[in-house]
Design an enzyme around this catalytic site. Structure first.
Site, PDB file in Angstrom:
ATOM      1  N   ASN A 199      16.835   7.948  -0.895  1.00 55.16           N
ATOM      2  CA  ASN A 199      16.988   7.728   0.554  1.00 55.16           C
ATOM      3  C   ASN A 199      15.731   7.106   1.160  1.00 55.16           C
ATOM      4  O   ASN A 199      15.805   6.184   1.976  1.00 55.16           O
ATOM      5  CB  ASN A 199      17.235   9.063   1.280  1.00 55.16           C
ATOM      6  CG  ASN A 199      18.582   9.659   0.945  1.00 55.16           C
ATOM      7  OD1 ASN A 199      19.394   9.037   0.282  1.00 55.16           O
ATOM      8  ND2 ASN A 199      18.803  10.886   1.391  1.00 55.16           N
ATOM      9  N   ASP A 224      19.359  10.836  -4.301  1.00 56.91           N
ATOM     10  CA  ASP A 224      17.977  10.367  -4.464  1.00 56.91           C
ATOM     11  C   ASP A 224      17.862   8.961  -3.899  1.00 56.91           C
ATOM     12  O   ASP A 224      18.858   8.263  -3.764  1.00 56.91           O
ATOM     13  CB  ASP A 224      17.613  10.376  -5.961  1.00 56.91           C
ATOM     14  CG  ASP A 224      16.109  10.346  -6.172  1.00 56.91           C
ATOM     15  OD1 ASP A 224      15.360  10.612  -5.219  1.00 56.91           O
ATOM     16  OD2 ASP A 224      15.677  10.049  -7.303  1.00 56.91           O
ATOM     17  N   SER A 276      16.553  20.361  -3.017  1.00 59.72           N
ATOM     18  CA  SER A 276      16.123  21.228  -4.116  1.00 59.72           C
ATOM     19  C   SER A 276      15.086  22.241  -3.647  1.00 59.72           C
ATOM     20  O   SER A 276      14.497  22.092  -2.565  1.00 59.72           O
ATOM     21  CB  SER A 276      15.536  20.385  -5.241  1.00 59.72           C
ATOM     22  OG  SER A 276      14.277  19.869  -4.848  1.00 59.72           O
ATOM     23  N   SER A 277      14.861  23.264  -4.468  1.00 61.14           N
ATOM     24  CA  SER A 277      13.813  24.255  -4.156  1.00 61.14           C
ATOM     25  C   SER A 277      12.475  23.551  -3.975  1.00 61.14           C
ATOM     26  O   SER A 277      11.656  23.939  -3.147  1.00 61.14           O
ATOM     27  CB  SER A 277      13.667  25.254  -5.296  1.00 61.14           C
ATOM     28  OG  SER A 277      14.915  25.717  -5.724  1.00 61.14           O
ATOM     29  N   GLU A 278      12.256  22.511  -4.775  1.00 58.90           N
ATOM     30  CA  GLU A 278      10.986  21.767  -4.725  1.00 58.90           C
ATOM     31  C   GLU A 278      10.846  20.961  -3.428  1.00 58.90           C
ATOM     32  O   GLU A 278       9.740  20.685  -2.984  1.00 58.90           O
ATOM     33  CB  GLU A 278      10.874  20.817  -5.925  1.00 58.90           C
ATOM     34  CG  GLU A 278      10.619  21.504  -7.266  1.00 58.90           C
ATOM     35  CD  GLU A 278      11.843  22.256  -7.800  1.00 58.90           C
ATOM     36  OE1 GLU A 278      12.984  21.858  -7.459  1.00 58.90           O
ATOM     37  OE2 GLU A 278      11.663  23.244  -8.544  1.00 58.90           O
ATOM     38  N   ASN A 279      11.977  20.611  -2.825  1.00 61.10           N
ATOM     39  CA  ASN A 279      11.927  19.788  -1.601  1.00 61.10           C
ATOM     40  C   ASN A 279      11.252  20.502  -0.427  1.00 61.10           C
ATOM     41  O   ASN A 279      10.831  19.864   0.543  1.00 61.10           O
ATOM     42  CB  ASN A 279      13.329  19.331  -1.177  1.00 61.10           C
ATOM     43  CG  ASN A 279      13.898  18.244  -2.065  1.00 61.10           C
ATOM     44  OD1 ASN A 279      15.115  18.081  -2.166  1.00 61.10           O
ATOM     45  ND2 ASN A 279      13.035  17.474  -2.731  1.00 61.10           N
TER      46      ASN A 279
END
Ligand code: IPE
Ligand code: MG
Length: 167
Positions: free
Chosen positions: A22, A20, A65-68
């Site tokens: 970046n 996280d 993540s899937s959300e990304n």
């Protein structure tokens, strides 16, 4: 002095890292987000090497993540480009260092060439005895629970899975 010498006491058997910051790292320096992602990939390289060196048996990296997937298309493209670059450039060295690589997550959502590289890397490194490196790609706790619930529902509906087998 090696990292193992400066670390006191016994080491954990498994370390999981959620990547996280970046984007914030890049913004703070007036750079585009991709510059932060590149530096994140460098940090991954150093982390895997250090964890192998001090003898951590399992390292899990939550990379995407899937959300990304909901991020702007150009950022998703950049991240996938970086993943391709990393897989292409690092597998031989990881293998040389005895790393056993596995990927968890919704692999089917990744591009076919990436899936092929992952499959090859998993096969290539399957019998290695060094650090077990798990990379979570298109991974999500919610997605995992939903997939398990769907599999249970399908099993129960088809009659293959008795309800009391779920506990
Ligand atoms: C982590 O950094 C990389 C990924 C999740 C792909 P972020 O991209 O979440 O960076 P911030 O949180 O916006 O700074
Ligand atoms: Mg973030």
């Amino acid at each position: 002095m090696s990292v193992a010498e400066v670390l006191p006491g016994s080491l954990p058997r498994h370390i999981a890292i959620i990547m996280d910051g970046n984007g914030r790292w890049a913004r703070g320096r007036g750079l585009p987000r991709i510059a932060g992602h590149r530096r994140g990939a460098d940090a991954v390289r150093r982390t895997v090497a250090a964890a192998g060196e001090i003898g951590i048996p399992y390292l899990t990296l939550f990379g995407f993540s899937s959300e990304n997937w909901k991020r702007p298309l150009n950022e998703v493209d950049d991240l996938m480009g970086l993943l391709r670059h990393y897989l292409r450039g690092e597998i031989a060295e990881l293998h040389g260092n005895g790393v056993r690589l596995r990927v968890i997550g919704e692999k089917g959502r990744l591009a076919p060439d990436i899936v092929a590289m992952i499959d090859n890397a998993e096969k290539l490194t399957r019998d290695n005895g060094g650090i077990n490196l798990t990379v979570a790609l298109s991974y999500g706790g919610r997605a995992e629970i939903a997939a398990a619930a769907r599999a249970i529902a399908a099993g129960v509906r088809s009659g293959d899975l008795p309800l009391d087998a779920v506990y």
